[in-house]
Design a protein around this motif. Structure first.
Motif, PDB file in Angstrom:
ATOM      1  N   ASP A 173       0.826  -1.203   0.000  1.00  0.00           N
ATOM      2  CA  ASP A 173       0.000   0.000   0.000  1.00  0.00           C
ATOM      3  C   ASP A 173       0.861   1.254   0.000  1.00  0.00           C
ATOM      4  OD1 ASP A 173      -2.214  -1.559   0.054  1.00  0.00           O
ATOM      5  OD2 ASP A 173      -2.737  -1.181   2.149  1.00  0.00           O
ATOM      6  N   GLY A 174       0.427   2.245  -0.753  1.00  0.00           N
ATOM      7  CA  GLY A 174       1.031   3.568  -0.734  1.00  0.00           C
ATOM      8  C   GLY A 174      -0.007   4.560  -0.253  1.00  0.00           C
ATOM      9  N   LEU A 175       0.445   5.706   0.260  1.00  0.00           N
ATOM     10  CA  LEU A 175      -0.481   6.700   0.816  1.00  0.00           C
ATOM     11  C   LEU A 175      -0.580   7.925  -0.076  1.00  0.00           C
ATOM     12  CD1 LEU A 175      -2.269   7.859   3.083  1.00  0.00           C
ATOM     13  CD2 LEU A 175      -0.174   8.752   4.139  1.00  0.00           C
ATOM     14  N   VAL A 176      -1.826   8.268  -0.408  1.00  0.00           N
ATOM     15  CA  VAL A 176      -2.113   9.548  -1.052  1.00  0.00           C
ATOM     16  C   VAL A 176      -2.651  10.467   0.031  1.00  0.00           C
ATOM     17  CG1 VAL A 176      -3.485  10.778  -2.768  1.00  0.00           C
ATOM     18  CG2 VAL A 176      -2.640   8.485  -3.281  1.00  0.00           C
ATOM     19  N   HIS A 177      -1.855  11.465   0.423  1.00  0.00           N
ATOM     20  CA  HIS A 177      -2.324  12.404   1.441  1.00  0.00           C
ATOM     21  C   HIS A 177      -3.507  13.186   0.890  1.00  0.00           C
ATOM     22  CE1 HIS A 177      -2.275  15.929   4.157  1.00  0.00           C
ATOM     23  NE2 HIS A 177      -1.903  15.023   5.047  1.00  0.00           N
ATOM     24  N   VAL A 178      -4.393  13.624   1.766  1.00  0.00           N
ATOM     25  CA  VAL A 178      -5.600  14.330   1.330  1.00  0.00           C
ATOM     26  C   VAL A 178      -5.262  15.536   0.466  1.00  0.00           C
ATOM     27  CG1 VAL A 178      -5.723  15.741   3.429  1.00  0.00           C
ATOM     28  CG2 VAL A 178      -7.809  15.287   2.117  1.00  0.00           C
ATOM     29  N   SER A 179      -4.105  16.156   0.716  1.00  0.00           N
ATOM     30  CA  SER A 179      -3.703  17.328  -0.074  1.00  0.00           C
ATOM     31  C   SER A 179      -3.245  16.946  -1.473  1.00  0.00           C
ATOM     32  CB  SER A 179      -2.576  18.080   0.643  1.00  0.00           C
ATOM     33  OG  SER A 179      -1.427  17.257   0.759  1.00  0.00           O
ATOM     34  N   GLU A 180      -3.027  15.640  -1.721  1.00  0.00           N
ATOM     35  CA  GLU A 180      -2.563  15.174  -3.031  1.00  0.00           C
ATOM     36  C   GLU A 180      -3.656  14.472  -3.831  1.00  0.00           C
ATOM     37  OE1 GLU A 180       0.253  15.672  -4.566  1.00  0.00           O
ATOM     38  OE2 GLU A 180       1.143  16.809  -2.919  1.00  0.00           O
ATOM     39  N   ILE A 181      -4.909  14.576  -3.354  1.00  0.00           N
ATOM     40  CA  ILE A 181      -6.009  13.924  -4.071  1.00  0.00           C
ATOM     41  C   ILE A 181      -6.446  14.758  -5.273  1.00  0.00           C
ATOM     42  CG2 ILE A 181      -8.430  13.221  -3.897  1.00  0.00           C
ATOM     43  CD1 ILE A 181      -7.878  12.338  -1.040  1.00  0.00           C
ATOM     44  N   ALA A 182      -6.548  16.070  -5.092  1.00  0.00           N
ATOM     45  CA  ALA A 182      -7.015  16.944  -6.173  1.00  0.00           C
ATOM     46  C   ALA A 182      -6.294  18.284  -6.112  1.00  0.00           C
ATOM     47  CB  ALA A 182      -8.524  17.145  -6.077  1.00  0.00           C
ATOM     48  N   HIS A 183      -6.366  19.028  -7.206  1.00  0.00           N
ATOM     49  CA  HIS A 183      -5.729  20.344  -7.257  1.00  0.00           C
ATOM     50  C   HIS A 183      -6.492  21.360  -6.410  1.00  0.00           C
ATOM     51  CE1 HIS A 183      -2.612  19.533 -10.219  1.00  0.00           C
ATOM     52  NE2 HIS A 183      -3.475  18.785 -10.874  1.00  0.00           N
ATOM     53  N   TYR A 184      -7.733  21.053  -6.118  1.00  0.00           N
ATOM     54  CA  TYR A 184      -8.534  21.924  -5.268  1.00  0.00           C
ATOM     55  C   TYR A 184      -8.626  21.318  -3.865  1.00  0.00           C
ATOM     56  CZ  TYR A 184     -11.806  18.482  -7.133  1.00  0.00           C
ATOM     57  OH  TYR A 184     -12.382  17.308  -7.532  1.00  0.00           O
ATOM     58  N   HIS A 185      -9.146  22.091  -2.930  1.00  0.00           N
ATOM     59  CA  HIS A 185      -9.225  21.635  -1.535  1.00  0.00           C
ATOM     60  C   HIS A 185     -10.229  20.498  -1.387  1.00  0.00           C
ATOM     61  CE1 HIS A 185      -9.270  21.688   2.810  1.00  0.00           C
ATOM     62  NE2 HIS A 185     -10.596  21.818   2.783  1.00  0.00           N
ATOM     63  N   VAL A 186      -9.796  19.425  -0.755  1.00  0.00           N
ATOM     64  CA  VAL A 186     -10.661  18.275  -0.477  1.00  0.00           C
ATOM     65  C   VAL A 186     -10.842  18.169   1.029  1.00  0.00           C
ATOM     66  CG1 VAL A 186     -10.911  15.773  -0.619  1.00  0.00           C
ATOM     67  CG2 VAL A 186      -9.936  17.034  -2.553  1.00  0.00           C
ATOM     68  N   GLU A 187     -12.075  18.237   1.459  1.00  0.00           N
ATOM     69  CA  GLU A 187     -12.373  18.171   2.892  1.00  0.00           C
ATOM     70  C   GLU A 187     -12.241  16.746   3.420  1.00  0.00           C
ATOM     71  OE1 GLU A 187     -13.144  19.821   6.533  1.00  0.00           O
ATOM     72  OE2 GLU A 187     -13.039  20.948   4.660  1.00  0.00           O
ATOM     73  N   LYS A 188     -12.879  15.812   2.710  1.00  0.00           N
ATOM     74  CA  LYS A 188     -12.855  14.410   3.120  1.00  0.00           C
ATOM     75  C   LYS A 188     -12.510  13.534   1.912  1.00  0.00           C
ATOM     76  CE  LYS A 188     -16.521  15.059   6.571  1.00  0.00           C
ATOM     77  NZ  LYS A 188     -17.895  14.640   6.954  1.00  0.00           N
ATOM     78  N   PRO A 189     -11.566  12.589   2.064  1.00  0.00           N
ATOM     79  CA  PRO A 189     -11.204  11.694   0.949  1.00  0.00           C
ATOM     80  C   PRO A 189     -12.397  10.954   0.357  1.00  0.00           C
ATOM     81  CG  PRO A 189      -9.572  11.527   2.683  1.00  0.00           C
ATOM     82  CD  PRO A 189     -10.697  12.375   3.235  1.00  0.00           C
ATOM     83  N   GLU A 190     -13.372  10.590   1.204  1.00  0.00           N
ATOM     84  CA  GLU A 190     -14.526   9.845   0.685  1.00  0.00           C
ATOM     85  C   GLU A 190     -15.411  10.689  -0.228  1.00  0.00           C
ATOM     86  OE1 GLU A 190     -15.516  10.553   5.166  1.00  0.00           O
ATOM     87  OE2 GLU A 190     -13.747  10.177   3.910  1.00  0.00           O
ATOM     88  N   ASP A 191     -15.211  12.014  -0.206  1.00  0.00           N
ATOM     89  CA  ASP A 191     -15.957  12.867  -1.126  1.00  0.00           C
ATOM     90  C   ASP A 191     -15.463  12.704  -2.565  1.00  0.00           C
ATOM     91  OD1 ASP A 191     -17.405  13.852   0.998  1.00  0.00           O
ATOM     92  OD2 ASP A 191     -16.179  15.650   1.246  1.00  0.00           O
ATOM     93  N   GLU A 192     -14.239  12.227  -2.726  1.00  0.00           N
ATOM     94  CA  GLU A 192     -13.630  12.121  -4.048  1.00  0.00           C
ATOM     95  C   GLU A 192     -13.359  10.687  -4.485  1.00  0.00           C
ATOM     96  OE1 GLU A 192     -13.038  14.761  -5.996  1.00  0.00           O
ATOM     97  OE2 GLU A 192     -13.872  16.103  -4.479  1.00  0.00           O
TER      98      GLU A 192
END
Length: 389
Positions: free
Chosen positions: A223-242
């Motif tokens: 497993d590798g980790l995608v930090h919440v700040s690296e999910i999208a170019h815009y602000h993501v509040e919760k990973p499950e939203d994306e």
């Protein structure tokens, strides 16, 4: 009787094997009785023995002929003497115990060599799994898998590979672990993946778990980790939203720490940034909807696309004079703006609110005119008279 005949008889008597409990003997199958037991002649002993169906195999059997047939010679162990006056033979024998002894010996050799063994799950009990490896083995619940399992019913009937944890043949004790096998496999796969990937690689993975700080991506055994700040170019509040568990995603490898077996990943780095093609998306003169994100002393920053903000300078907020943007706007307010200029390289967009509003014309006050008939003088007469004086 001649001396030679006596000597032959003595030799024959001496050649007859004496049978004792615990002896290993060879038996020839003489008959099969009602699918319940077999009668054998113990070779070299001149006596018969009985092998009940339950002592024929370590596995449950339905028909004796699936295991042996009349005329077969099989290896047996003497369990007990049942009396020479018994009709069906004088010894109780077992083939199952001979087979089990061989299995135990083989398992002991595997244990010493640290080899894995195969077994079939025959039963699910409260404390774990019962496994047939030729002899009965047991897998404690804590050793069934590498993660918590609430229902073991799906394992029944499966043939799996196990690591031997503890063995004691004299007590018929065999403790096995499936968890150890899984963890060893994962460690090997993890090593292969860590050796194969490099920083900067773009690879595919599956969303394995979501947490409040990011998403763990299964790269095929590690497993590798995608930090919440690296999910999208815009602000993501919760990973499950994306993201959703099980979803296939492309990720870029940001960093690898082999010692700690950590891999840092990014999803947003595999996608075009929000400013890519902004001069087409927000062409000069276009009218867009936006949200006021921040207010400063010199203007308002308005988000017109996720991750893209433009500036409405204070002079472009209203036709009326305002001392501060707070007089006309508030954060979170939805507004309509017109694009004045765009610079993709510098990531700057100039916006205007007032360009979309009509400018109010100033009110002109009417001048007072003196009615001539009310005084008998004209305005010119008054001015001339003043000059003469």
């Amino acid at each position: 009787m001649t001396d030679q005949m006596n000597e032959a008889m003595l030799d024959a008597m001496e050649s007859v094997q004496e049978v004792k409990v615990g002896d290993s003997v060879q038996g020839e199958v003489l008959s099969i009785e009602d699918n319940k037991q077999i009668i054998v002649g113990i070779l070299g002993a001149g006596v018969e023995g009985v092998v009940p169906i339950k002592e024929l195999s370590t596995l449950p059997i339905e028909t004796i002929t699936d295991i042996v047939k009349i005329g077969d010679t099989i290896e047996l162990v003497v369990i007990s003497e049942i009396g020479k006056d018994k009709e069906n033979g004088s010894y109780l024998l077992s083939k199952r115990r001979v087979d089990a002894k061989k299995v135990w010996e083989k398992i002991e050799d595997s244990f010493k060599a640290e080899e894995l063994i195969e077994g079939t799950v025959t039963d699910v009990v409260k404390g774990g799994l019962v496994v047939d490896t030729g002899v009965r083995g047991f897998v404690p619940a804590s050793m069934v898998d590498s993660h918590f399992v609430s229902d073991f019913s799906g394992y029944k009937g499966q043939t799996l590979t196990f690591k031997i944890i503890e063995i004691e043949p004299s007590e018929n004790r065999l403790i096995l672990s499936r968890k150890a096998v899984i963890e060893a496999e994962k460690a090997e796969m993890k090593k292969e993946i860590l050796d194969k990937i490099s920083e900067g690689d773009i690879i595919e993975g599956t969303v394995a778990r979501l947490t409040n700080f990011g998403a763990f991506i299964d790269l095929g055994g590690v497993d590798g980790l995608v930090h919440v700040s690296e999910i999208a170019h815009y602000h993501v509040e919760k990973p499950e939203d994306e993201l959703t568990v099980g979803e296939t995603v492309s990720v870029k490898v940001l960093g690898i720490n082999p010692d700690e077996e950590r891999i840092s990943l990014s999803i947003k780095e595999t996608k075009d940034g929000p400013w890519s093609g902004i001069e087409e998306k927000a062409a000069v003169g276009s009218v867009l909807e936006g949200v006021v994100k921040r207010l400063t002393s010199f203007g308002a920053f308005v988000e017109i696309f996720p991750g893209v903000e433009g500036l409405v300078h204070i002079s472009q907020i209203s036709h009326k004079h305002i001392a501060t943007p707070h007089e006309a706007l508030e954060e979170g307010q939805e507004i309509t703006v017109k694009v004045l200029d765009v610079n993709e390289d510098n990531r700057r967009i100039g916006l205007s609110i007032k360009a979309l509003e009509e400018k109010e014309e100033p009110v002109v006050e009417e001048s007072f005119e003196m009615p001539e008939e009310s005084t008998g003088f004209t305005l010119g007469d008054v001015i001339g008279k003043d000059l003469e004086q």
